[in-house]
Design a protein around this motif. Structure first.
Motif, PDB file in Angstrom:
ATOM      1  N   GLU A 167       4.948 -19.586 -67.524  1.00  0.00           N
ATOM      2  CA  GLU A 167       4.733 -20.974 -67.122  1.00  0.00           C
ATOM      3  C   GLU A 167       5.274 -21.320 -65.740  1.00  0.00           C
ATOM      4  N   GLY A 168       6.114 -20.506 -65.170  1.00  0.00           N
ATOM      5  CA  GLY A 168       6.791 -20.883 -63.938  1.00  0.00           C
ATOM      6  C   GLY A 168       5.835 -21.131 -62.786  1.00  0.00           C
ATOM      7  N   ARG A 169       6.132 -22.157 -62.018  1.00  0.00           N
ATOM      8  CA  ARG A 169       5.283 -22.492 -60.870  1.00  0.00           C
ATOM      9  C   ARG A 169       5.270 -21.365 -59.846  1.00  0.00           C
ATOM     10  N   PHE A 170       6.429 -20.765 -59.612  1.00  0.00           N
ATOM     11  CA  PHE A 170       6.544 -19.684 -58.639  1.00  0.00           C
ATOM     12  C   PHE A 170       6.781 -18.319 -59.292  1.00  0.00           C
ATOM     13  N   THR A 171       7.049 -18.303 -60.583  1.00  0.00           N
ATOM     14  CA  THR A 171       7.517 -17.073 -61.227  1.00  0.00           C
ATOM     15  C   THR A 171       6.610 -16.595 -62.358  1.00  0.00           C
ATOM     16  N   ARG A 172       5.398 -17.130 -62.466  1.00  0.00           N
ATOM     17  CA  ARG A 172       4.481 -16.682 -63.512  1.00  0.00           C
ATOM     18  C   ARG A 172       4.292 -15.166 -63.413  1.00  0.00           C
ATOM     19  N   GLY A 173       4.418 -14.489 -64.540  1.00  0.00           N
ATOM     20  CA  GLY A 173       4.278 -13.040 -64.576  1.00  0.00           C
ATOM     21  C   GLY A 173       5.564 -12.281 -64.315  1.00  0.00           C
ATOM     22  N   MET A 174       6.656 -12.976 -64.102  1.00  0.00           N
ATOM     23  CA  MET A 174       7.932 -12.303 -63.857  1.00  0.00           C
ATOM     24  C   MET A 174       8.455 -11.670 -65.139  1.00  0.00           C
ATOM     25  N   THR A 175       8.974 -10.452 -65.036  1.00  0.00           N
ATOM     26  CA  THR A 175       9.696  -9.839 -66.143  1.00  0.00           C
ATOM     27  C   THR A 175      11.169 -10.229 -65.994  1.00  0.00           C
ATOM     28  N   VAL A 176      11.620 -11.105 -66.874  1.00  0.00           N
ATOM     29  CA  VAL A 176      12.993 -11.591 -66.813  1.00  0.00           C
ATOM     30  C   VAL A 176      13.856 -10.565 -67.551  1.00  0.00           C
ATOM     31  N   ALA A 177      14.358  -9.616 -66.785  1.00  0.00           N
ATOM     32  CA  ALA A 177      15.061  -8.455 -67.333  1.00  0.00           C
ATOM     33  C   ALA A 177      16.560  -8.717 -67.351  1.00  0.00           C
ATOM     34  N   ASP A 178      17.140  -8.730 -68.536  1.00  0.00           N
ATOM     35  CA  ASP A 178      18.571  -9.007 -68.692  1.00  0.00           C
ATOM     36  C   ASP A 178      19.357  -7.708 -68.489  1.00  0.00           C
ATOM     37  N   TRP A 179      19.314  -7.198 -67.251  1.00  0.00           N
ATOM     38  CA  TRP A 179      19.941  -5.906 -66.948  1.00  0.00           C
ATOM     39  C   TRP A 179      21.438  -5.921 -67.234  1.00  0.00           C
TER      40      TRP A 179
END
Length: 312
Positions: A267-279
């Motif tokens: 849903e993010g305006r600038f971050t659609r498709g981001m893999t939010v990786a909790d490294w």
């Protein structure tokens, strides 16, 4: 026993090298290829998959055409990277082997229901549309998948199609969200690892000098593919993204990574498709993926050289 796999693909020069590596590796039993729209539209990806099979002398393999658009939104393609055909760099004849009957999603479902539970690994090296559609249409197959080994996403390297997103995930983040939430064991060959798998002139020329047709084909594809990365990143070679997923199946000891939680931003305006990786494991969310970050680059390219040399 060889690992049974289905390669889900949108060829793509690096997809082509990955498929050749799989077909040259006795550790893997490729049950079929399923094509998806991604790097180029479906009409080209399914034809390219058949061209690669014929190049490798494997016109016996079933190639099924799958989804021609993402689950939501319009298709984004990458001709600026892969050329108008998706396999620019060499001229290959039109394929003579026919498409296999039936939709790719049905092939995935039917194969997983037919084979022993836990015996088939899915290897998507393009957008995850076919895989997610199969999971949505037939929830019973999810528990039958041994593992999903995919190329996609990034954390430290962040995006290659937007500042935040890697291409395969960006094309269909809704599909990626379904797969990452499915509970199937996941291995993720992210940009963080694939950008360490850079070609070199020495390796490309070694491919060109092989006395078969596949080696020079790889050299021609790489010649074309490298120009984009030289212009964008200033690198001396090009990252062979998709072969990393296949290589992990064959030689997992070449890679290092971490079991972490990965969520998909839809849903993010600038971050659609981001893999939010909790490294750094700061969220407390359960791990759902083995996220690869390091590779023994020299050993990887030695493996590619050895295997491609065995092909026609």
């Amino acid at each position: 026993m060889a690992q049974k796999i289905i390669i889900d693909t949108d060829p793509g020069q690096d997809d082509a090298v990955a498929i050749l590596l799989a077909l040259a590796s006795p550790e893997l039993d490729v049950l079929g290829l399923t094509a998806v729209a991604g790097n180029v539209p479906l009409s080209l990806t399914e034809a390219n998959a058949r061209r690669i099979c014929e190049l490798a002398g494997r016109s016996d393999l079933p190639v099924h055409a799958g989804c021609d658009r993402p689950m939501a939104g319009d298709l984004v393609t990458a001709e600026h990277v892969h050329g108008q055909t998706g396999l620019d760099g060499i001229a290959l004849p039109d394929p003579t082997m026919p498409l296999a009957d039936g939709h790719a999603v049905d092939f995935i479902i039917d194969t997983l229901r037919r084979e022993e539970p836990g015996s088939v690994t899915l290897v998507p090296i393009g957008p995850l549309t076919n895989i997610a559609t199969a999971f949505e249409r037939a929830p019973d197959i999810v528990s039958r998948v041994a593992r999903v080994v995919l190329m996609g996403g990034a954390y430290f390297e962040v995006g290659n199609i937007t500042p935040a997103a890697e291409f395969n995930i960006y094309v269909d983040p809704e599909a990626a969200a379904i797969v990452f939430a499915s509970g199937v064991p996941l291995t993720v060959a992210s940009l963080d690892v694939t950008h360490r798998a850079l070609t070199s002139r020495e390796w490309v020329e070694a491919m060109r000098s092989l006395p078969n047709r596949c080696g020079p084909a790889v050299a021609g594809w790489t010649d074309f593919f490298e120009r984009y990365d030289r212009e964008k990143y200033g690198s001396l070679g090009a990252p062979l993204h998709d072969p990393c997923a296949i290589a992990w199946l064959i030689r997992p000891e070449l890679f290092e990574g971490r079991e972490i939680n990965v969520e998909i931003e839809t849903e993010g305006r600038f971050t659609r498709g981001m893999t939010v990786a909790d490294w750094w494991r700061v969220t407390g969310r359960d791990a759902n993926a083995l996220f690869l970050r390091e590779v023994d680059r020299d050993a990887l390219f030695a493996l590619l050289s050895d295997r491609i040399a065995t092909l026609p």
